[in-house]
Motif scaffolding. Sequence first.
Motif, PDB file in Angstrom:
ATOM      1  N   PRO A 341       4.292   2.884  -2.090  1.00  0.00           N
ATOM      2  CA  PRO A 341       4.898   4.190  -2.333  1.00  0.00           C
ATOM      3  C   PRO A 341       6.244   4.315  -1.616  1.00  0.00           C
ATOM      4  O   PRO A 341       6.484   3.653  -0.616  1.00  0.00           O
ATOM      5  CB  PRO A 341       3.886   5.169  -1.754  1.00  0.00           C
ATOM      6  CG  PRO A 341       3.066   4.383  -0.797  1.00  0.00           C
ATOM      7  CD  PRO A 341       3.076   2.970  -1.274  1.00  0.00           C
ATOM      8  N   ARG A 342       7.065   5.177  -2.158  1.00  0.00           N
ATOM      9  CA  ARG A 342       8.328   5.474  -1.495  1.00  0.00           C
ATOM     10  C   ARG A 342       8.021   6.315  -0.272  1.00  0.00           C
ATOM     11  O   ARG A 342       7.337   7.329  -0.345  1.00  0.00           O
ATOM     12  CB  ARG A 342       9.226   6.253  -2.439  1.00  0.00           C
ATOM     13  CG  ARG A 342      10.640   6.462  -1.937  1.00  0.00           C
ATOM     14  CD  ARG A 342      11.408   7.341  -2.896  1.00  0.00           C
ATOM     15  NE  ARG A 342      10.793   8.652  -3.030  1.00  0.00           N
ATOM     16  CZ  ARG A 342      11.072   9.675  -2.220  1.00  0.00           C
ATOM     17  NH1 ARG A 342      11.932   9.516  -1.255  1.00  0.00           N
ATOM     18  NH2 ARG A 342      10.488  10.831  -2.396  1.00  0.00           N
ATOM     19  N   VAL A 343       8.498   5.887   0.857  1.00  0.00           N
ATOM     20  CA  VAL A 343       8.213   6.610   2.081  1.00  0.00           C
ATOM     21  C   VAL A 343       8.983   7.920   2.090  1.00  0.00           C
ATOM     22  O   VAL A 343      10.135   7.968   1.659  1.00  0.00           O
ATOM     23  CB  VAL A 343       8.584   5.753   3.305  1.00  0.00           C
ATOM     24  CG1 VAL A 343       8.450   6.548   4.581  1.00  0.00           C
ATOM     25  CG2 VAL A 343       7.725   4.523   3.344  1.00  0.00           C
ATOM     26  N   THR A 346      12.964   8.536   2.435  1.00  0.00           N
ATOM     27  CA  THR A 346      13.738   7.308   2.314  1.00  0.00           C
ATOM     28  C   THR A 346      13.904   6.986   0.847  1.00  0.00           C
ATOM     29  O   THR A 346      13.220   7.512  -0.004  1.00  0.00           O
ATOM     30  CB  THR A 346      13.024   6.109   2.957  1.00  0.00           C
ATOM     31  OG1 THR A 346      11.839   5.847   2.198  1.00  0.00           O
ATOM     32  CG2 THR A 346      12.679   6.363   4.383  1.00  0.00           C
ATOM     33  N   ARG A 348      13.788   3.717   0.167  1.00  0.00           N
ATOM     34  CA  ARG A 348      13.228   2.379   0.169  1.00  0.00           C
ATOM     35  C   ARG A 348      11.713   2.432   0.131  1.00  0.00           C
ATOM     36  O   ARG A 348      11.086   3.342   0.646  1.00  0.00           O
ATOM     37  CB  ARG A 348      13.653   1.668   1.456  1.00  0.00           C
ATOM     38  CG  ARG A 348      13.947   0.213   1.270  1.00  0.00           C
ATOM     39  CD  ARG A 348      15.079  -0.242   2.201  1.00  0.00           C
ATOM     40  NE  ARG A 348      14.817   0.057   3.600  1.00  0.00           N
ATOM     41  CZ  ARG A 348      14.149  -0.770   4.407  1.00  0.00           C
ATOM     42  NH1 ARG A 348      13.661  -1.891   3.968  1.00  0.00           N
ATOM     43  NH2 ARG A 348      13.981  -0.459   5.663  1.00  0.00           N
ATOM     44  N   LYS A 349      11.119   1.438  -0.504  1.00  0.00           N
ATOM     45  CA  LYS A 349       9.671   1.343  -0.502  1.00  0.00           C
ATOM     46  C   LYS A 349       9.230   0.571   0.726  1.00  0.00           C
ATOM     47  O   LYS A 349       9.982  -0.228   1.269  1.00  0.00           O
ATOM     48  CB  LYS A 349       9.190   0.593  -1.743  1.00  0.00           C
ATOM     49  CG  LYS A 349       9.398   1.385  -3.004  1.00  0.00           C
ATOM     50  CD  LYS A 349       8.963   0.572  -4.197  1.00  0.00           C
ATOM     51  CE  LYS A 349       8.935   1.448  -5.420  1.00  0.00           C
ATOM     52  NZ  LYS A 349       8.364   0.768  -6.558  1.00  0.00           N
ATOM     53  N   THR A 350       7.987   0.780   1.134  1.00  0.00           N
ATOM     54  CA  THR A 350       7.486  -0.054   2.217  1.00  0.00           C
ATOM     55  C   THR A 350       7.316  -1.458   1.678  1.00  0.00           C
ATOM     56  O   THR A 350       7.131  -1.668   0.497  1.00  0.00           O
ATOM     57  CB  THR A 350       6.135   0.452   2.737  1.00  0.00           C
ATOM     58  OG1 THR A 350       5.256   0.572   1.629  1.00  0.00           O
ATOM     59  CG2 THR A 350       6.273   1.747   3.438  1.00  0.00           C
ATOM     60  N   GLY A 351       7.354  -2.401   2.565  1.00  0.00           N
ATOM     61  CA  GLY A 351       7.152  -3.781   2.165  1.00  0.00           C
ATOM     62  C   GLY A 351       8.419  -4.410   1.615  1.00  0.00           C
ATOM     63  O   GLY A 351       8.538  -5.600   1.552  1.00  0.00           O
ATOM     64  N   ALA A 352       9.370  -3.569   1.219  1.00  0.00           N
ATOM     65  CA  ALA A 352      10.607  -4.133   0.692  1.00  0.00           C
ATOM     66  C   ALA A 352      11.484  -4.565   1.849  1.00  0.00           C
ATOM     67  O   ALA A 352      11.631  -3.841   2.828  1.00  0.00           O
ATOM     68  CB  ALA A 352      11.327  -3.092  -0.141  1.00  0.00           C
TER      69      ALA A 352
ATOM     70  N   LEU C 387       3.465  10.980   5.047  1.00  0.00           N
ATOM     71  CA  LEU C 387       4.784  10.384   4.878  1.00  0.00           C
ATOM     72  C   LEU C 387       4.771   9.252   3.871  1.00  0.00           C
ATOM     73  O   LEU C 387       5.755   8.548   3.715  1.00  0.00           O
ATOM     74  CB  LEU C 387       5.284   9.859   6.218  1.00  0.00           C
ATOM     75  CG  LEU C 387       5.642  10.938   7.224  1.00  0.00           C
ATOM     76  CD1 LEU C 387       6.013  10.322   8.548  1.00  0.00           C
ATOM     77  CD2 LEU C 387       6.772  11.786   6.701  1.00  0.00           C
ATOM     78  N   HIS C 388       3.664   9.043   3.220  1.00  0.00           N
ATOM     79  CA  HIS C 388       3.510   7.960   2.245  1.00  0.00           C
ATOM     80  C   HIS C 388       3.711   6.599   2.888  1.00  0.00           C
ATOM     81  O   HIS C 388       4.268   5.693   2.289  1.00  0.00           O
ATOM     82  CB  HIS C 388       4.484   8.101   1.075  1.00  0.00           C
ATOM     83  CG  HIS C 388       4.335   9.400   0.344  1.00  0.00           C
ATOM     84  ND1 HIS C 388       4.685   9.566  -0.965  1.00  0.00           N
ATOM     85  CD2 HIS C 388       3.856  10.597   0.727  1.00  0.00           C
ATOM     86  CE1 HIS C 388       4.444  10.798  -1.337  1.00  0.00           C
ATOM     87  NE2 HIS C 388       3.949  11.443  -0.319  1.00  0.00           N
ATOM     88  N   ASP C 409       9.689  -3.508   7.754  1.00  0.00           N
ATOM     89  CA  ASP C 409       9.216  -3.462   6.368  1.00  0.00           C
ATOM     90  C   ASP C 409       8.354  -2.241   6.058  1.00  0.00           C
ATOM     91  O   ASP C 409       8.167  -1.900   4.902  1.00  0.00           O
ATOM     92  CB  ASP C 409       8.392  -4.721   6.057  1.00  0.00           C
ATOM     93  CG  ASP C 409       9.241  -5.967   6.086  1.00  0.00           C
ATOM     94  OD1 ASP C 409      10.441  -5.822   6.307  1.00  0.00           O
ATOM     95  OD2 ASP C 409       8.700  -7.055   5.883  1.00  0.00           O
ATOM     96  N   PHE C 410       7.790  -1.621   7.058  1.00  0.00           N
ATOM     97  CA  PHE C 410       6.811  -0.577   6.759  1.00  0.00           C
ATOM     98  C   PHE C 410       7.097   0.761   7.450  1.00  0.00           C
ATOM     99  O   PHE C 410       6.210   1.584   7.600  1.00  0.00           O
ATOM    100  CB  PHE C 410       5.397  -1.070   7.090  1.00  0.00           C
ATOM    101  CG  PHE C 410       4.947  -2.152   6.158  1.00  0.00           C
ATOM    102  CD1 PHE C 410       4.395  -1.847   4.940  1.00  0.00           C
ATOM    103  CD2 PHE C 410       5.128  -3.483   6.483  1.00  0.00           C
ATOM    104  CE1 PHE C 410       4.012  -2.834   4.057  1.00  0.00           C
ATOM    105  CE2 PHE C 410       4.747  -4.484   5.599  1.00  0.00           C
ATOM    106  CZ  PHE C 410       4.187  -4.147   4.389  1.00  0.00           C
TER     107      PHE C 410
END
Lengths: 354, 195, 455, 215, 218
Positions: A341-343, A346, A348-352, C387-388, C409-410
Amino acid sequence: MSAPSLTPEIVLHTSPHLHSARSVGVIMRNVVYAMLPICLYGVYNFGISVVALLVVSTLSCVLTEHMFCRAAGRPSSIKDSSVIITGILLGLTLPPGFPLWMAAVGGFVAVGLGKMLFGGLGFNVFNPALVGRAFLQAAFPTAITTYTPALANGRFAEFIPTTLTFPFAQPPVITEWIARVRIDAFSGATPLTALKFDKIGTGLTPLFWGNVAGSAGETSVILILLGGLYLVARNFMDWRITAAMLLSAFVLSGVFHLSNPAAYPHPLFMLFSGGLMLGAVFMATDMVGSPVTPLGVWIYGGVMGALTILIRLLGGLPEGVMYAILIGNAVSPMIDNLTQPRVYGTQRKTGARA
Amino acid sequence: MNESSLGAIFLDSLLINNFVLSVFLGICPFIGVSNKFETAWRMGVSVIFVILVSSVLAFGTNLLLINFHAEYLRIITYIVIIASTVQLVEMFIKKTSPALFRALGIYLPLITTNCAVLGVALFQTARNYSFAQSVVFALGSSMGFTLALVIMAIIRERLELSDIPGTAKGTALVLMIAGTLSLAFMGFAGMGGGG
Amino acid sequence: MGLLSIFGGGKRLHRGVHVPEFKEQTSQLPIRRMPFPPSMIIPLSQHAGAPAVSIVREGQEVVRGEPIAKANGFVSVPMHAPATGRIERIALAPSARGELSPAIYLKPWPSASQEILYGAPQDIEHMTPEEIVKAVQETGVVGLGGAAFPTHVKMKVPEGKKIEVVMVNGCECEPYLTTDHRVMVEQPDEVLHGARIAMKAVGAQRIVIGVEDNKPDAIENLRKAAVPYPYISVEPVPAQYPQGAEKMLIHVLLGREVPSGGLPSDVGVSVFNVATLAQIGDLLPRHQGLIERVVTFAGPALKKPGNYMAALGTPLRFALEQAGCTEEAAGVILGGPMMGPAISSLDVPLTKGVTGVLVLTQKELASRNGDILPCIRCGACVDVCPLHLNPSRMGMLARKERYEEMETDFHLMDCFECGCCSYVCPSHIPLVQHFRVAKQMNRERKARERAKSNA
Amino acid sequence: MAHAHGNAPSPSESMEAFLNGLWKQNPVFVQVLGMCPTLAVTNSARNAAAMGLATIFVLVCSNTLISLVRKLVQKQVRIATYILIIATFVTMVDYIIKAVSVDVYKALGPFIALIVVNCIILGRAEAFASKNSVGKSILDGLGMGLGFAIALFCLGGVREILGAGTLFGVSLFGPNFQPWVLFLLPSGGFFTLAGWLLIFTWWKERKKRMAEAQQ
Amino acid sequence: MNQAAPQNMPSSAKLIQLMGTVSLVCGLLIVSTHQATLAPIRANQETIMRQTVAELLPGANKQITYGVDGSGNLTVLQGVDAPGPKLFAGYDASGKLIGVVLEGADRGYADVIRAMYSYSLEKQAIIGFKVTELKETPGLGDKIVTDPKFLANFKELDASLKNRIVTVKSGTKKNKWEIDAISGATISSRAVGRLIDKSAKEMIPIIQRNRQRIEGGN
């Protein structure tokens, strides 16, 4: 009146200090409860052979997990009940007269290869029960496609002859036995096999209630649905996966059906027959093998539903649920990575990676 | 001539007889380069490219060989073709896209010893594929290789966070997963076939 | 994840958790005054920012309300004497976090009155925003919702930013706590007054008050008081934890997202807690300092739970005696059960940031004492994270000490430790604790790297 | 190291070169090389043995020839030369098998040709034959080849016994035995090799533990 | 390239010379092997084909291989490795034609199934069947090679081409042109039916047309 002295080891926990009552043990136990009616119906449908089958597959799974834990020198993890689910699920997906020794092998492979080699609960990639079943399907293709009629005469008095096959021996041929116990013209085929190879349809009503030939616990659509509803109501199951899987299966088989109603069966038949219902409710929703992201679970279910229908209608096998879910498990980490999911706040997505 | 339809060849080489999971070609890079998604993906893309080019070249060469009745030189010419294809591709990429070249790094030269490349050339010859069939076959099998490689890489990235028992770590576990994947891919059997 | 949530829409928080509220124990009890303790401890660092600097000496006599410490720079606030009495000593005292920090020990006169004698009225109607900011700093008011961030700093609009909305946070989503609730019910006029001062200071055009819909009496009282002011709206929001987090409230009420690492001012909003504004509305016209606050005393191990107006510096042991602490008490938490720290010593004082004191028994604490199992990837934490973020993956990374990856990254640094993930985790993984450790490790690593590059 | 002793290696050194491949540096179980043929042709003991023999032939021949010409070959064309030589012997073995038994040829299929890209062979050429005397290179080829063949046989044997109940086509358990078809399938190849690797690792770990315990 | 090449850098000519020599040696090795094995390989293939034909046409000790060209004309072939469709006619000791062996292929479950079957002109029926190439699932699809009940289908299978040769569900064979499937190996059984049907439709008319020539054995 004086304030009590506090014992430090209790209070030194960090926040949060509350915890929801939903723990792994509770979830797993409730899944077992939800499966019990299905087991009972399997026994009613196919007789005492199913009792033996379920007991053997479950015991084999539990013992394997215990053994592996002992060998690794850590406390046995059978307490969390997850292995019981594996055992029961494995038993439910096998034909009622499946030789017990093969079921025991299946249990060993399911837990040993499918779970413990990966480090146990939570680390396995594939659904252990399905790993066991896929192994059995590939190892003993004849035995696992030998079905017996539902509601056979004397099913509570005697075992199906194949059940008690001597270990490592071939199961006997049971054509004559079937001729003796059958109460209707049973062709030795499940509704899906009958349809695929002989173009014989089965009515929706018997499929819904479940008094048809098939694996020990996958015949009764209504009981599986009720079990699923119970789990959803108590928030122990991700209904989105089941919904996505059934929906995509329904839509895809509907497209096939509309394009050529003579060649392809009604979508409801596809939903009610074979292991799709059991798979969608109890196996695809296995948390360990499914993605965690909200979008990911929908894609995951959709992929599995579509694969099931494609394998059933276009492939060489009458049934594809098991393979669809295993492939779903295999690509689930990929789905997970792609659907982070898009945080909040932000772009940016997590993991990206940056 | 082989009668299989292009679609059937593609499906067959991509899923049913997946090069890695059922024909056992390209196992070494499958085990060696599948621990990180990034590298696996790059390797996969370069393999698709090399297989396509070498398949086309091998098809032409085979016509020549048959013309001169020199089939006994097949293995030797194919391996030379592949080695030079890899070289050519390397030079080509270096010229046109230095960024991609840097990204692919050492994976390009490694492809020479990837038996999937030679496998495609040999299989297309053995099965008497036409030119179009050869190209589709090369595309399907190289994509199948990449698919298996990428799935495995992502699973292995996930497993880095697990508590794998020491005995099972490494190649044994990769093979176990590959075996299970191979079981799962058996579900595709019969697709696109006689039905 | 309820079936309805896929249809979205409406002003509500889609993530977060439904925590049992436990608010009925104190929500209907009026605020009562707590007597002065025999001895008070006033830490010089009760707020975020630089600690205050003592301006008294040992043995000096002070009047209730008199400044006893001055702000040390802009991000700092002064302290005022909570009671008339004598400064015993200036020494180290235990703090809620466990470490010792400098504090002023004050012995109130046995007959000291709770009346405030110090201070003089001032005309706030004609103050410039700068003057308001300065006056607010002089009151020593900090965020009373728990963060204890100096309020005047929030009122100072950063260069180049424009604030349109003053948002008043009346959500109080933590279970057990009813401080803000009682303040809104009993002091709606002070709240609105404070909000209007804040609006003037930041130059906003309107005021939005967000109150969770489980406090209908508060909403009613605020609405009644807001009738003369057309630019004030009171918005009920569905009760859900952590609705009270300012980023969440802004998102639900205005549909704006505060950028990662940014502040509400980046989207034109200033957020203030209701209790903070009530104190400003009360203290600023009289130019007085913050010396007491409303604290919820709750939990099953208390015989006299309720909301107490307690003098800052009251030692916890004395306060708990007043609230009727029983022998069953097994844990004391400062603040709410989701985010508040547990304390190991009862000798710490009540400070400006303490919203409540929870005294839990073994029964409540046991609920989270199950065995820690591996993550079964149920995704519950991902579903609830406001916050997803992906707590599941971060937890797994933390187990393997891959802290750096968690940040790069997270988005580890976005986590505000609301505790939802730990609350729902069926494997009882202490996710929030993992994240705190990871943040700390990353900070230390960066400090090391900086030191290295400087060397 | 070889040059110090000239062209006549001491018996113990030759023995070491031979045993190295057989056991300590076993190409399959230790170095995990040559996986493709290892998995692909081991669904029966006969095929495994045939593949093993073919590989030994190619390995020994190519090692010999490469060692012979090692001083003539320039660095720039080293790999090209090696591949040429290896491909030659592979072509030869391809025809020889076809001449000896069509059945075996059919069963092994293109995997004979794929010996060319078996990394063991190029690996030995590069790492050993190009640096050592002819005698030692032959021994090394024999050792590595045998090690490879034994590994193939270990796999092929297990797969045939479990998958068909036979060994070299001879029935072992009588007609009533239930074969585990899985072991003849590709997944069975993966599982069997994984099983052997597990056993090896477990055994090595045990040995290590016991050695530590003794200390 | 004005700089002097390093000492160990050989000239291109020398490299080419070396590669040429190596290629020459390699070529020699390959060609000689090829020549040496040519005869045994051909002999091997012929033996196998002879055995298969003899198996499918018991009593046939003389065989003639015919190639079929695009317009359906026959030519007598010497070897067996010529491309294109072929017929193998078998004759008994007295030179009388016993039958003709034909080849067929169709896609089965895992891959293409290739088979040979014998056709009797006299009976207008298929009288023998053998699978020559098979990759079906062991223990399931490969029953088409071993299952005696299945093979019994081909003792006398009507191939008069009045009816389509077709595989029917296990245990429901009623007509002489139907093949009784193996239960559990339906797909492979069906592939057999299709491969025979397809090949028979194509080849039997050609055989009938050239009947005299085949019977005459020239």
